[in-house]
Write an enzyme that holds these catalytic residues in place. Structure first.
Site, PDB file in Angstrom:
ATOM      1  N   ASP A 167      42.491  76.931 -34.687  1.00 40.03           N
ATOM      2  CA  ASP A 167      43.916  76.871 -35.030  1.00 40.03           C
ATOM      3  C   ASP A 167      44.214  77.939 -36.082  1.00 40.03           C
ATOM      4  O   ASP A 167      43.441  78.138 -37.027  1.00 40.03           O
ATOM      5  CB  ASP A 167      44.180  75.457 -35.593  1.00 40.03           C
ATOM      6  N   ILE A 168      45.343  78.639 -35.895  1.00 34.35           N
ATOM      7  CA  ILE A 168      45.697  79.706 -36.841  1.00 34.35           C
ATOM      8  C   ILE A 168      46.060  79.095 -38.199  1.00 34.35           C
ATOM      9  O   ILE A 168      46.777  78.086 -38.250  1.00 34.35           O
ATOM     10  CB  ILE A 168      46.877  80.551 -36.314  1.00 34.35           C
ATOM     11  N   GLU A 206      49.695  76.711 -31.748  1.00 33.11           N
ATOM     12  CA  GLU A 206      48.845  77.813 -32.223  1.00 33.11           C
ATOM     13  C   GLU A 206      47.400  77.358 -32.279  1.00 33.11           C
ATOM     14  O   GLU A 206      46.625  77.774 -33.118  1.00 33.11           O
ATOM     15  CB  GLU A 206      49.318  78.341 -33.589  1.00 33.11           C
TER      16      GLU A 206
HETATM   17  P1  GH3 Z   1      47.607  75.120 -40.867  1.00 28.68           P
HETATM   18  O1  GH3 Z   1      46.830  76.180 -41.533  1.00 28.68           O
HETATM   19  O2  GH3 Z   1      47.433  73.800 -41.498  1.00 28.68           O
HETATM   20  O3  GH3 Z   1      47.322  75.063 -39.397  1.00 28.68           O
HETATM   21  O4  GH3 Z   1      49.125  75.501 -41.041  1.00 28.68           O
HETATM   22  P2  GH3 Z   1      50.150  75.995 -39.973  1.00 28.68           P
HETATM   23  O5  GH3 Z   1      51.349  76.536 -40.667  1.00 28.68           O
HETATM   24  O6  GH3 Z   1      49.479  76.919 -39.029  1.00 28.68           O
HETATM   25  O7  GH3 Z   1      50.429  74.670 -39.195  1.00 28.68           O
HETATM   26  P3  GH3 Z   1      51.774  73.928 -38.830  1.00 28.68           P
HETATM   27  O8  GH3 Z   1      51.369  72.880 -37.851  1.00 28.68           O
HETATM   28  O9  GH3 Z   1      52.505  73.498 -40.065  1.00 28.68           O
HETATM   29  O10 GH3 Z   1      52.656  75.023 -38.102  1.00 28.68           O
HETATM   30  C1  GH3 Z   1      52.373  75.522 -36.850  1.00 28.68           C
HETATM   31  C2  GH3 Z   1      53.438  76.510 -36.498  1.00 28.68           C
HETATM   32  O11 GH3 Z   1      53.198  77.121 -35.239  1.00 28.68           O
HETATM   33  C3  GH3 Z   1      54.808  75.872 -36.381  1.00 28.68           C
HETATM   34  C4  GH3 Z   1      55.352  76.330 -35.077  1.00 28.68           C
HETATM   35  O12 GH3 Z   1      56.675  76.793 -35.164  1.00 28.68           O
HETATM   36  C5  GH3 Z   1      54.450  77.471 -34.706  1.00 28.68           C
HETATM   37  N1  GH3 Z   1      54.371  77.665 -33.269  1.00 28.68           N
HETATM   38  C6  GH3 Z   1      53.965  76.805 -32.303  1.00 28.68           C
HETATM   39  N2  GH3 Z   1      54.098  77.352 -31.090  1.00 28.68           N
HETATM   40  C7  GH3 Z   1      54.617  78.594 -31.274  1.00 28.68           C
HETATM   41  C8  GH3 Z   1      54.967  79.652 -30.370  1.00 28.68           C
HETATM   42  O13 GH3 Z   1      54.854  79.560 -29.159  1.00 28.68           O
HETATM   43  N3  GH3 Z   1      55.430  80.802 -30.914  1.00 28.68           N
HETATM   44  C9  GH3 Z   1      55.578  80.949 -32.264  1.00 28.68           C
HETATM   45  N4  GH3 Z   1      56.036  82.094 -32.716  1.00 28.68           N
HETATM   46  N5  GH3 Z   1      55.268  79.965 -33.119  1.00 28.68           N
HETATM   47  C10 GH3 Z   1      54.789  78.805 -32.636  1.00 28.68           C
HETATM   48 MG    MG Z   2      47.865  76.249 -37.857  1.00 25.86          MG
HETATM   49 MG    MG Z   3      48.209  73.440 -35.377  1.00 27.33          MG
END
Ligand code: GH3
Ligand code: MG
Ligand code: MG
Length: 313
Positions: free
Chosen positions: A194-195, A237
């Protein structure tokens, strides 16, 4: 008395001639029926082809029935092996009878056309000619339908943004793995990653850049694995890699290689970013649910311990 014999004799001769003429007539009728069809049409007994129309000869690569018969007397040799298609292993020699029993349903076959070298799919329907041991086989070209069916199948399995498998496909992979792993004495491992702080990347650089990062990350990761490994987008992500015949120790080493490669990669418009990794191996008796729960916990721990690291469970 003598004339009675003559009459009887004549009657028999007339009957034989009439019967013979009738047979010739129906054979001619069948012949012209076959020739008039614009799809492959074949007259055959259970084990010998009696006639093939022009389009059929072209497809199978022959100039005449005679040359066809000198090479083979079965069509099975032309049917390529593919899941869902009939081939020489499906019913064996008696395939025509078996297909006839499927009535309206017919069977699908895959053939490489000798005329243009292209792969074609046909639906074959078989009807027995009443009162004979002969069958009419009609091949309908369903290549276009098959192609769009395959494309639809692919798009339903591929994530449109990253162009790698989606969660639906991975779940299907897992279902097969869990059925086979018990029987085969083999193992497998998964890497779930996970990113880190991806929300911040979106917030800072915008959603479009975020999308580009996801695409680039998928490409980068894919370039680091064998074709037998399966990479998929597990969620927003989050990505998952299924590694067949791999222990958790080997998977951890691979995960670490990916981690370092991501750390060093200059993502367009963003620059540096990192990911956290969970790794686990199939343990005998695992269900899909508790196996995935374990790798999820490993990833959670990697996040809790400060991110940009691999945790094995
Ligand atoms: P952590 O290190 O704990 O994983 O923090 P995080 O910010 O990566 O995790 P969080 O779950 O708070 O946020 C994940 C983000 O990924 C929020 C969401 O908008 C973004 N995301 C999910 N799918 C997509 C996508 O298809 N495109 C883009 N640009 N962003 C996405
Ligand atoms: Mg993340
Ligand atoms: Mg995540």
């Amino acid at each position: 008395m003598e004339s009675l014999y003559i009459y009887a004799f004549l009657a028999i001769v007339i009957w034989i001639v009439a019967h013979y003429l009738y047979k010739i007539r129906s054979a001619k009728f069948i012949q012209s029926f076959i020739d008039s069809q614009n799809s492959i049409t074949i007259l055959s007994t259970v084990n010998k082809v009696k006639n093939i129309n022009e389009i059929g000869l072209k497809t199978f690569g022959f100039s005449s029935l005679k040359s066809f018969l000198t090479e083979t007397n079965t069509l099975l040799n032309f049917f390529l092996v593919e899941e869902g298609c009939l081939d020489k292993y499906t019913y064996g020699k008696n395939w025509i009878e078996k297909v006839e029993q499927t009535k309206n349903q017919g069977v699908k076959v895959k053939v490489r056309s000798k005329e243009d070298g292209l792969l074609r799919y046909f639906q074959i329907k078989v009807s027995q000619l009443q009162g004979t041991k002969e069958y009419i086989l009609i091949f309908t070209d369903i290549s276009e339908i098959e192609r769009s069916k395959n494309e639809l199948q692919k798009t339903s399995e591929i994530d449109p943004l990253t162009k790698i498998y989606n969660r639906v496909k991975v779940n299907e992979f897992f279902d097969n793995l869990f059925v086979n792993v018990g029987e085969s004495n083999q193992t497998f491992s998964v890497i779930l990653f996970d990113i880190d702080h991806f929300k911040m990347i979106n917030d800072t650089y915008g959603h479009n850049i975020g999308d580009k990062v996801l695409f680039e990350l998928a490409r980068l990761t894919q370039s680091l694995f064998r074709s037998t490994d399966t990479l998929a987008r597990w969620g927003g992500e989050e990505f998952i890699i299924i590694l067949k015949n791999t222990t958790a120790e080997q998977a951890s080493m691979l995960a670490n290689r990916v981690r370092v490669a991501i750390d060093q990669y200059p993502f367009e418009g963003v620059g540096h970013l990192s990911c956290s990794f969970g790794v686990t191996q199939y343990i005998l008796g695992d269900t899909k649910a508790n196996f995935l729960e374990r790798v999820d916990k490993a990833l959670y721990e990697a996040k809790e311990n400060g991110r940009d690291q691999v945790v094995r469970k």
